[in-house]
Structure formats: structure tokens, C-alpha cells
Design a protein around this motif. Sequence first.
Motif, PDB file in Angstrom:
ATOM      1  N   PRO A 116       0.830  -1.210   0.000  1.00  0.00           N
ATOM      2  CA  PRO A 116       0.000   0.000   0.000  1.00  0.00           C
ATOM      3  C   PRO A 116       0.865   1.260   0.000  1.00  0.00           C
ATOM      4  CG  PRO A 116       0.027  -0.978   2.183  1.00  0.00           C
ATOM      5  CD  PRO A 116       0.792  -1.904   1.279  1.00  0.00           C
ATOM      6  N   MET A 117       0.620   2.141  -0.920  1.00  0.00           N
ATOM      7  CA  MET A 117       1.389   3.380  -1.035  1.00  0.00           C
ATOM      8  C   MET A 117       0.679   4.481  -0.237  1.00  0.00           C
ATOM      9  SD  MET A 117       4.004   2.531  -2.792  1.00  0.00           S
ATOM     10  CE  MET A 117       4.713   4.045  -3.340  1.00  0.00           C
ATOM     11  N   GLN A 118       0.858   4.442   1.062  1.00  0.00           N
ATOM     12  CA  GLN A 118       0.246   5.404   1.975  1.00  0.00           C
ATOM     13  C   GLN A 118       1.308   6.322   2.543  1.00  0.00           C
ATOM     14  OE1 GLN A 118      -3.062   5.627   2.572  1.00  0.00           O
ATOM     15  NE2 GLN A 118      -3.420   3.965   1.121  1.00  0.00           N
ATOM     16  N   LYS A 119       0.980   7.587   2.714  1.00  0.00           N
ATOM     17  CA  LYS A 119       1.942   8.558   3.236  1.00  0.00           C
ATOM     18  C   LYS A 119       2.458   8.163   4.611  1.00  0.00           C
ATOM     19  CE  LYS A 119       0.233  12.522   0.716  1.00  0.00           C
ATOM     20  NZ  LYS A 119      -0.361  13.859   0.782  1.00  0.00           N
ATOM     21  N   SER A 120       1.616   7.550   5.412  1.00  0.00           N
ATOM     22  CA  SER A 120       2.034   7.168   6.765  1.00  0.00           C
ATOM     23  C   SER A 120       3.092   6.062   6.763  1.00  0.00           C
ATOM     24  CB  SER A 120       0.824   6.728   7.580  1.00  0.00           C
ATOM     25  OG  SER A 120       0.137   5.682   6.916  1.00  0.00           O
ATOM     26  N   LEU A 121       3.222   5.318   5.681  1.00  0.00           N
ATOM     27  CA  LEU A 121       4.199   4.229   5.618  1.00  0.00           C
ATOM     28  C   LEU A 121       5.561   4.668   5.072  1.00  0.00           C
ATOM     29  CD1 LEU A 121       1.950   1.343   4.264  1.00  0.00           C
ATOM     30  CD2 LEU A 121       2.659   1.753   6.613  1.00  0.00           C
ATOM     31  N   TYR A 122       5.632   5.846   4.466  1.00  0.00           N
ATOM     32  CA  TYR A 122       6.884   6.302   3.872  1.00  0.00           C
ATOM     33  C   TYR A 122       8.004   6.423   4.903  1.00  0.00           C
ATOM     34  CZ  TYR A 122       5.496   7.281  -0.929  1.00  0.00           C
ATOM     35  OH  TYR A 122       5.118   7.148  -2.234  1.00  0.00           O
ATOM     36  N   ALA A 123       7.678   6.880   6.102  1.00  0.00           N
ATOM     37  CA  ALA A 123       8.701   7.067   7.126  1.00  0.00           C
ATOM     38  C   ALA A 123       9.105   5.747   7.790  1.00  0.00           C
ATOM     39  CB  ALA A 123       8.206   8.037   8.187  1.00  0.00           C
ATOM     40  N   PHE A 153       8.974   2.450   6.249  1.00  0.00           N
ATOM     41  CA  PHE A 153       9.492   1.393   5.380  1.00  0.00           C
ATOM     42  C   PHE A 153      10.143   2.000   4.138  1.00  0.00           C
ATOM     43  CE2 PHE A 153       5.840  -0.456   7.584  1.00  0.00           C
ATOM     44  CZ  PHE A 153       6.403  -1.590   8.128  1.00  0.00           C
ATOM     45  N   PRO A 154      11.251   1.424   3.678  1.00  0.00           N
ATOM     46  CA  PRO A 154      11.868   1.925   2.441  1.00  0.00           C
ATOM     47  C   PRO A 154      11.118   1.471   1.187  1.00  0.00           C
ATOM     48  CG  PRO A 154      13.147   0.100   3.291  1.00  0.00           C
ATOM     49  CD  PRO A 154      12.080   0.405   4.320  1.00  0.00           C
ATOM     50  N   GLU A 155      10.195   0.542   1.323  1.00  0.00           N
ATOM     51  CA  GLU A 155       9.475   0.015   0.165  1.00  0.00           C
ATOM     52  C   GLU A 155       8.796   1.114  -0.651  1.00  0.00           C
ATOM     53  OE1 GLU A 155       9.830  -3.743   2.521  1.00  0.00           O
ATOM     54  OE2 GLU A 155       9.733  -1.622   2.933  1.00  0.00           O
ATOM     55  N   CYS A 156       8.195   2.068   0.031  1.00  0.00           N
ATOM     56  CA  CYS A 156       7.467   3.127  -0.674  1.00  0.00           C
ATOM     57  C   CYS A 156       8.396   3.899  -1.607  1.00  0.00           C
ATOM     58  CB  CYS A 156       6.813   4.075   0.325  1.00  0.00           C
ATOM     59  SG  CYS A 156       5.584   3.281   1.364  1.00  0.00           S
ATOM     60  N   ARG A 157       9.575   4.225  -1.137  1.00  0.00           N
ATOM     61  CA  ARG A 157      10.529   4.967  -1.968  1.00  0.00           C
ATOM     62  C   ARG A 157      11.087   4.087  -3.090  1.00  0.00           C
ATOM     63  NH1 ARG A 157      11.281   6.293   3.243  1.00  0.00           N
ATOM     64  NH2 ARG A 157      13.050   4.912   3.545  1.00  0.00           N
ATOM     65  N   VAL A 158      11.368   2.834  -2.788  1.00  0.00           N
ATOM     66  CA  VAL A 158      11.900   1.928  -3.813  1.00  0.00           C
ATOM     67  C   VAL A 158      10.854   1.667  -4.886  1.00  0.00           C
ATOM     68  CG1 VAL A 158      12.769  -0.412  -4.241  1.00  0.00           C
ATOM     69  CG2 VAL A 158      13.557   0.862  -2.248  1.00  0.00           C
ATOM     70  N   ILE A 159       9.608   1.493  -4.488  1.00  0.00           N
ATOM     71  CA  ILE A 159       8.532   1.251  -5.457  1.00  0.00           C
ATOM     72  C   ILE A 159       8.332   2.471  -6.344  1.00  0.00           C
ATOM     73  CG2 ILE A 159       6.038   0.933  -5.670  1.00  0.00           C
ATOM     74  CD1 ILE A 159       6.253  -0.983  -3.236  1.00  0.00           C
ATOM     75  N   THR A 160       8.342   3.666  -5.756  1.00  0.00           N
ATOM     76  CA  THR A 160       8.191   4.883  -6.541  1.00  0.00           C
ATOM     77  C   THR A 160       9.328   5.018  -7.547  1.00  0.00           C
ATOM     78  OG1 THR A 160       7.074   5.960  -4.698  1.00  0.00           O
ATOM     79  CG2 THR A 160       7.969   7.391  -6.393  1.00  0.00           C
ATOM     80  N   ALA A 161      10.548   4.783  -7.099  1.00  0.00           N
ATOM     81  CA  ALA A 161      11.712   4.877  -7.995  1.00  0.00           C
ATOM     82  C   ALA A 161      11.663   3.804  -9.079  1.00  0.00           C
ATOM     83  CB  ALA A 161      12.993   4.761  -7.187  1.00  0.00           C
ATOM     84  N   THR A 162      11.270   2.595  -8.719  1.00  0.00           N
ATOM     85  CA  THR A 162      11.217   1.505  -9.695  1.00  0.00           C
ATOM     86  C   THR A 162      10.155   1.777 -10.757  1.00  0.00           C
ATOM     87  OG1 THR A 162      11.969  -0.065  -8.018  1.00  0.00           O
ATOM     88  CG2 THR A 162      10.927  -0.988  -9.976  1.00  0.00           C
ATOM     89  N   VAL A 184      -9.955   6.308  10.913  1.00  0.00           N
ATOM     90  CA  VAL A 184      -9.778   6.505  12.350  1.00  0.00           C
ATOM     91  C   VAL A 184      -9.129   5.267  12.964  1.00  0.00           C
ATOM     92  CG1 VAL A 184     -10.989   6.896  14.527  1.00  0.00           C
ATOM     93  CG2 VAL A 184     -11.751   8.060  12.442  1.00  0.00           C
ATOM     94  N   PHE A 185      -9.535   4.094  12.527  1.00  0.00           N
ATOM     95  CA  PHE A 185      -8.992   2.846  13.048  1.00  0.00           C
ATOM     96  C   PHE A 185      -7.515   2.689  12.685  1.00  0.00           C
ATOM     97  CE2 PHE A 185      -8.568  -1.865  12.877  1.00  0.00           C
ATOM     98  CZ  PHE A 185      -8.741  -2.090  14.219  1.00  0.00           C
ATOM     99  N   THR A 186      -7.165   2.990  11.444  1.00  0.00           N
ATOM    100  CA  THR A 186      -5.771   2.842  11.014  1.00  0.00           C
ATOM    101  C   THR A 186      -4.891   3.957  11.566  1.00  0.00           C
ATOM    102  OG1 THR A 186      -6.239   3.986   8.938  1.00  0.00           O
ATOM    103  CG2 THR A 186      -6.306   1.572   8.914  1.00  0.00           C
ATOM    104  N   LYS A 187      -5.455   5.076  11.917  1.00  0.00           N
ATOM    105  CA  LYS A 187      -4.666   6.191  12.418  1.00  0.00           C
ATOM    106  C   LYS A 187      -3.999   5.849  13.752  1.00  0.00           C
ATOM    107  CE  LYS A 187      -4.800  11.152  12.746  1.00  0.00           C
ATOM    108  NZ  LYS A 187      -5.569  12.340  12.484  1.00  0.00           N
ATOM    109  N   THR A 188      -4.591   4.954  14.539  1.00  0.00           N
ATOM    110  CA  THR A 188      -4.009   4.586  15.830  1.00  0.00           C
ATOM    111  C   THR A 188      -2.722   3.791  15.663  1.00  0.00           C
ATOM    112  OG1 THR A 188      -5.326   2.581  15.962  1.00  0.00           O
ATOM    113  CG2 THR A 188      -6.244   4.575  16.972  1.00  0.00           C
ATOM    114  N   TRP A 189      -2.515   3.164  14.505  1.00  0.00           N
ATOM    115  CA  TRP A 189      -1.313   2.361  14.276  1.00  0.00           C
ATOM    116  C   TRP A 189      -0.154   3.195  13.763  1.00  0.00           C
ATOM    117  CZ3 TRP A 189      -4.490  -1.598  11.158  1.00  0.00           C
ATOM    118  CH2 TRP A 189      -5.195  -2.402  12.036  1.00  0.00           C
ATOM    119  N   PHE A 190      -0.445   4.273  13.064  1.00  0.00           N
ATOM    120  CA  PHE A 190       0.615   5.001  12.369  1.00  0.00           C
ATOM    121  C   PHE A 190       0.766   6.379  12.968  1.00  0.00           C
ATOM    122  CE2 PHE A 190      -1.343   2.075   9.356  1.00  0.00           C
ATOM    123  CZ  PHE A 190      -0.301   1.210   9.221  1.00  0.00           C
TER     124      PHE A 190
END
Length: 148
Positions: A20-27, A29-38, A142-148
Amino acid sequence: MSLSVVTMLKDGQHYMDTWPMQKSLYALFPECRVITATRLVIKVAPPLAILCAAMMINQFGMTNLPQTIATAAFFLSLPIQGLLWLGHRANQPLPPALKVWYVEIHAKMRSEGCSLQGLKQKPRYKELAHMLKTAFDELDRVFTKTWF
């Protein structure tokens, strides 16, 4: 666990489509940046390789053909490098801290009634990607916001 290059490329493509390409995951996991670059390099590298080779042949002629081929091959290898990294990462087991987080999120999602795959004893990053994609697709912000 030795995987073939073709299997790693397929796993990398699948992992890139699943993550999932979510803004909250960018900080986190490196996957978001690698996927964007790829994804960018998949679109840009082939024309760039052709343009670079044409310019080098135009400028230097056929005397530098080995360097021209090497430069074009470098640009064409960039998407493969990204997919190989993603395929390798998808098959790595989660570190202990992420494994605890995986189990916690899995339990919370089960309690909310989400349909998930069974809890894995040795989860890998690909299982984490499937679970996070399900969380972001099915659950409320709201539910996912508690995790990130």
C-alpha cells in the motif's frame, strides 16, 4: 532459501503491486521509496538508454561502441535492480519488532471482522504487505490512524 532470478523478479512485481502506497508508511518502510523509484525507472529507462546510446554514437561514432553498449545496458538494468530488491525483500522474514506489530494488527483486524489469511508463524514482508493493504482498503481511517 535460494530463489531463482525469475522468481525474484515475479515476486518483486507482485510485491510492488501489493504494497500500500500510503503517506504514513513512507517514514516506516523503504518500500514506498523503492517502489516509486522503480515505477519511474520502468517508464524512463528504456527511452533514456536509447537517447544516451544515440547521442554517444552521434558524438563519438562507432569507436566507442563498447562504452555505448555498457551505458545503455546500465540504464536498462535499473528496473531489474529495483524488482530484484523488492523480490528479495518480499521473501525476508520480519524482524522481531515487526513480527509483534504484525500479530497485534492481525488480532485487531480479526476483532473488527476483516477476512484475513491465517496468522503465519514466520511471517515475511509479503504477508505484512497483504495485511496492510487489507487494512487500508477495508478499515476506517480513524482505526488505522491509531497504528501510524
